[in-house]
Scaffold this active site. Sequence first.
Site, mmCIF file in Angstrom:
data_model
loop_
_atom_site.group_PDB
_atom_site.id
_atom_site.type_symbol
_atom_site.label_atom_id
_atom_site.label_comp_id
_atom_site.label_asym_id
_atom_site.label_seq_id
_atom_site.Cartn_x
_atom_site.Cartn_y
_atom_site.Cartn_z
ATOM 1 N N CYS A 1 0.830 -1.217 0.000
ATOM 2 C CA CYS A 1 0.000 0.000 0.000
ATOM 3 C C CYS A 1 0.861 1.263 0.000
ATOM 4 O O CYS A 1 0.422 2.326 -0.441
ATOM 5 C CB CYS A 1 -0.900 0.032 1.235
ATOM 6 S SG CYS A 1 -1.686 -1.532 1.596
ATOM 7 N N ASP B 1 -5.931 -11.789 -0.187
ATOM 8 C CA ASP B 1 -6.348 -11.424 -1.545
ATOM 9 C C ASP B 1 -6.699 -12.618 -2.430
ATOM 10 O O ASP B 1 -7.285 -12.444 -3.495
ATOM 11 C CB ASP B 1 -5.220 -10.642 -2.241
ATOM 12 C CG ASP B 1 -5.160 -9.194 -1.800
ATOM 13 O OD1 ASP B 1 -5.875 -8.835 -0.850
ATOM 14 O OD2 ASP B 1 -4.386 -8.424 -2.400
ATOM 15 N N TYR C 1 -18.309 16.452 18.502
ATOM 16 C CA TYR C 1 -18.326 17.748 17.818
ATOM 17 C C TYR C 1 -17.439 18.755 18.542
ATOM 18 O O TYR C 1 -17.488 18.869 19.772
ATOM 19 C CB TYR C 1 -19.755 18.321 17.736
ATOM 20 C CG TYR C 1 -19.732 19.818 17.524
ATOM 21 C CD1 TYR C 1 -19.237 20.348 16.322
ATOM 22 C CD2 TYR C 1 -20.120 20.702 18.532
ATOM 23 C CE1 TYR C 1 -19.145 21.727 16.144
ATOM 24 C CE2 TYR C 1 -20.037 22.075 18.350
ATOM 25 C CZ TYR C 1 -19.542 22.580 17.151
ATOM 26 O OH TYR C 1 -19.444 23.940 16.977
HETATM 27 C C1 LIG Z 1 0.233 -0.504 -5.217
HETATM 28 C C2 LIG Z 1 -0.703 -1.085 -4.212
HETATM 29 C C3 LIG Z 1 -1.359 -0.244 -3.347
HETATM 30 C C4 LIG Z 1 -2.243 -0.780 -2.415
HETATM 31 N N1 LIG Z 1 -2.881 0.095 -1.568
HETATM 32 C C5 LIG Z 1 -3.741 -0.406 -0.648
HETATM 33 C C6 LIG Z 1 -4.379 0.462 0.279
HETATM 34 O O1 LIG Z 1 -4.166 1.676 0.265
HETATM 35 N N2 LIG Z 1 -5.244 -0.085 1.174
HETATM 36 C C7 LIG Z 1 -5.497 -1.434 1.223
HETATM 37 O O2 LIG Z 1 -6.279 -1.878 2.066
HETATM 38 N N3 LIG Z 1 -4.889 -2.277 0.353
HETATM 39 C C8 LIG Z 1 -4.025 -1.805 -0.565
HETATM 40 N N4 LIG Z 1 -3.393 -2.668 -1.421
HETATM 41 C C9 LIG Z 1 -3.718 -4.110 -1.358
HETATM 42 C C10 LIG Z 1 -2.933 -4.806 -0.260
HETATM 43 O O3 LIG Z 1 -1.568 -4.605 -0.484
HETATM 44 C C11 LIG Z 1 -3.291 -6.292 -0.290
HETATM 45 O O4 LIG Z 1 -4.662 -6.410 0.015
HETATM 46 C C12 LIG Z 1 -2.502 -7.122 0.704
HETATM 47 O O5 LIG Z 1 -1.121 -7.030 0.464
HETATM 48 C C13 LIG Z 1 -2.925 -8.596 0.571
HETATM 49 O O6 LIG Z 1 -2.112 -9.405 1.368
HETATM 50 P P1 LIG Z 1 -1.990 -10.954 1.044
HETATM 51 O O7 LIG Z 1 -1.077 -11.506 2.092
HETATM 52 O O8 LIG Z 1 -3.315 -11.567 0.890
HETATM 53 O O9 LIG Z 1 -1.330 -11.048 -0.401
HETATM 54 P P2 LIG Z 1 0.036 -10.453 -1.011
HETATM 55 O O10 LIG Z 1 0.401 -9.189 -0.348
HETATM 56 O O11 LIG Z 1 -0.165 -10.444 -2.474
HETATM 57 O O12 LIG Z 1 1.094 -11.561 -0.648
HETATM 58 C C14 LIG Z 1 1.075 -12.842 -1.171
HETATM 59 C C15 LIG Z 1 2.484 -13.392 -1.108
HETATM 60 O O13 LIG Z 1 2.474 -14.746 -1.530
HETATM 61 C C16 LIG Z 1 3.639 -15.015 -2.288
HETATM 62 N N5 LIG Z 1 3.364 -16.198 -3.118
HETATM 63 C C17 LIG Z 1 2.439 -16.313 -4.096
HETATM 64 N N6 LIG Z 1 2.428 -17.555 -4.602
HETATM 65 C C18 LIG Z 1 3.378 -18.255 -3.918
HETATM 66 C C19 LIG Z 1 3.843 -19.591 -3.983
HETATM 67 N N7 LIG Z 1 3.325 -20.466 -4.832
HETATM 68 N N8 LIG Z 1 4.845 -19.969 -3.154
HETATM 69 C C20 LIG Z 1 5.380 -19.073 -2.259
HETATM 70 N N9 LIG Z 1 4.976 -17.793 -2.166
HETATM 71 C C21 LIG Z 1 3.975 -17.385 -2.972
HETATM 72 C C22 LIG Z 1 3.848 -13.738 -3.077
HETATM 73 O O14 LIG Z 1 5.185 -13.610 -3.488
HETATM 74 C C23 LIG Z 1 3.441 -12.675 -2.045
HETATM 75 O O15 LIG Z 1 4.546 -12.203 -1.292
HETATM 76 C C24 LIG Z 1 -2.482 -2.177 -2.361
HETATM 77 C C25 LIG Z 1 -1.808 -3.032 -3.230
HETATM 78 C C26 LIG Z 1 -0.924 -2.492 -4.154
HETATM 79 C C27 LIG Z 1 -0.201 -3.417 -5.084
#
Ligand SMILES: Cc1cc2nc3c(=O)[nH]c(=O)nc-3n(C[C@H](O)[C@H](O)[C@H](O)COP(=O)(O)OP(=O)(O)OC[C@H]3O[C@@H](n4cnc5c(N)ncnc54)[C@H](O)[C@@H]3O)c2cc1C
Length: 486
Positions: A60, A318, A464
């Site tokens: 984020c 996600d 407020y």
């Molecule tokens: C630019 C950007 C801005 C954002 N801004 C916001 C915000 O302002 N507010 C908000 O709420 N959310 C925001 N988000 C979304 C937020 O970052 C995600 O919702 C959050 O990171 C999800 O976490 P996660 O652990 O589910 O998945 P991820 O953060 O995607 O992590 C998943 C991990 O699994 C690893 N992985 C995948 N497959 C495998 C495998 N087969 N073996 C081993 N490792 C693997 C990946 O490398 C990754 O590190 C933003 C995202 C981005 C890209």
Amino acid sequence: MTSAEAVFIVQPAVVCTVSTFVVVGGDAAGMSAASKAKRDDPDLDVVVFEKGEWVSYGACGLPYYIKGEIQSLDDLVSVTPEEFREERDVDLRTGHEVVDVDPESRVVTAQSDDGELRQEYDHLLVATGAEAVTPSIEGMDREGVYTLGSMSDGRDLREYVGRARSDEDLQQPDRGPACQFLETCNGPVGIVGGGYIGVEMAEAIAANGFEVHLFQRGDRILKEFSEATSEAVLDHLRDEDVAVYLGEEVEGLAGGDRVEAVVTGDGRVPVEMVLVGTGVRPRTDLAEDAGIELGETGAIATDAYRETNVPDVYAAGDCAEAEHVVTGEPAHVPLALTANRHGRAVGKTVAGEPTEGGRVAGTAAVKAFEMEAARTGVLDHERAREAGFEPMTETIDAKSRAGYYPEGGTVRVTLTVDRPSGRVLGGSLASEYGEGAVHRSHALVGAVTEGVAVDELSNYDLAYAPPFNTTWDPVLTAAKVADGKR
Ligand SMILES: Cc1cc2nc3c(=O)[nH]c(=O)nc-3n(C[C@H](O)[C@H](O)[C@H](O)COP(=O)(O)OP(=O)(O)OC[C@H]3O[C@@H](n4cnc5c(N)ncnc54)[C@H](O)[C@@H]3O)c2cc1C
């Protein structure tokens, strides 16, 4: 007694079985689960596989790192791999991609530079996240075309806009990949997609001295927010000299090796770089191959405890669905708090205390230059009707602070309400940055989550004082107005 008749008294053996919790994915959901499980049950073996080099990072924050407000990618990391290993006793294996899950034998297979590794599990969490969608338009593979989904994407983009920005670099004969082909470094940049990443990146790129052209195929940006919020942010982007093209489907990214223009049905806009931000899709291949069921949204289906159709296999963050507070239907809301919350709940469950991670309201916030906006619940009338509601929408503009107070601006509040019952289905707000749209949205999240009616919302006892709001906060005024129009 003969020896054959000897009676042996056998003491019952003390069997000590250590349970193993394996996590695939080392970011918000995965590391929340790993940390919580280990903290609640220190005897648990917790093994995390992360294919990249980063764990527990804040994607984020990437737009603000690219903008130049945050100096180092390391600043976005909340807990380092060493801290996980040494202080939290988590067996963290970075650079390990899990390529197979065998639920029959309860074994995952991971690949790293050192070869293949098989790991047994008693409980497994799939926390593989989501990836940036790459639309099938011609030219996506040209140099100078970026997406923003990972830390390394962030590093590449920062390198590009940071180099182009630096006066020192401008003096150099070899000014790096950003500038080699240009007479000046501050050429036009195209952004494809007007969602929150596109909008945040418009600010980040413009702050580095580029002219920004933002292309949105629909008739408005931030389509998950209310129309009134979208309009307010659109006006502001245009005031900030962002060229926004609405209703323009990008047909291709033209050029040679490198991108040179964005091509739409209406013509070509020359650019030196393009950021494609057209949404994300859940990373589900690994789960699907293992026979884990997906839901209607395309993300992994789970119950309230985030358990999938395969016993002792969980999915969070996600890559997974969650129940929506308004519709009661599964939804895919790929945002950070849900990932942290659901990961933590899985950690507690695995450690022996079954815990629901809670439902989602689709609450989101965005900053666009000197504006802020937030949304929650269901705003879209079609979606509300599908869920059995009779939606109506009202929008008001109100002062953010007492009229006599020296500072202040306007807060725009949209409420979507079920006409017969008055239930608040969703809300959307916009204000100048610092004038409280986002903080005010929290009251609406409460109302939407609890199924509160709009007349009850209008009686919320909100704080407020003149520097913060008017006696009737804009949220209360919006509720009164919406109630009056039912
Ligand atoms: C630019 C950007 C801005 C954002 N801004 C916001 C915000 O302002 N507010 C908000 O709420 N959310 C925001 N988000 C979304 C937020 O970052 C995600 O919702 C959050 O990171 C999800 O976490 P996660 O652990 O589910 O998945 P991820 O953060 O995607 O992590 C998943 C991990 O699994 C690893 N992985 C995948 N497959 C495998 C495998 N087969 N073996 C081993 N490792 C693997 C990946 O490398 C990754 O590190 C933003 C995202 C981005 C890209």
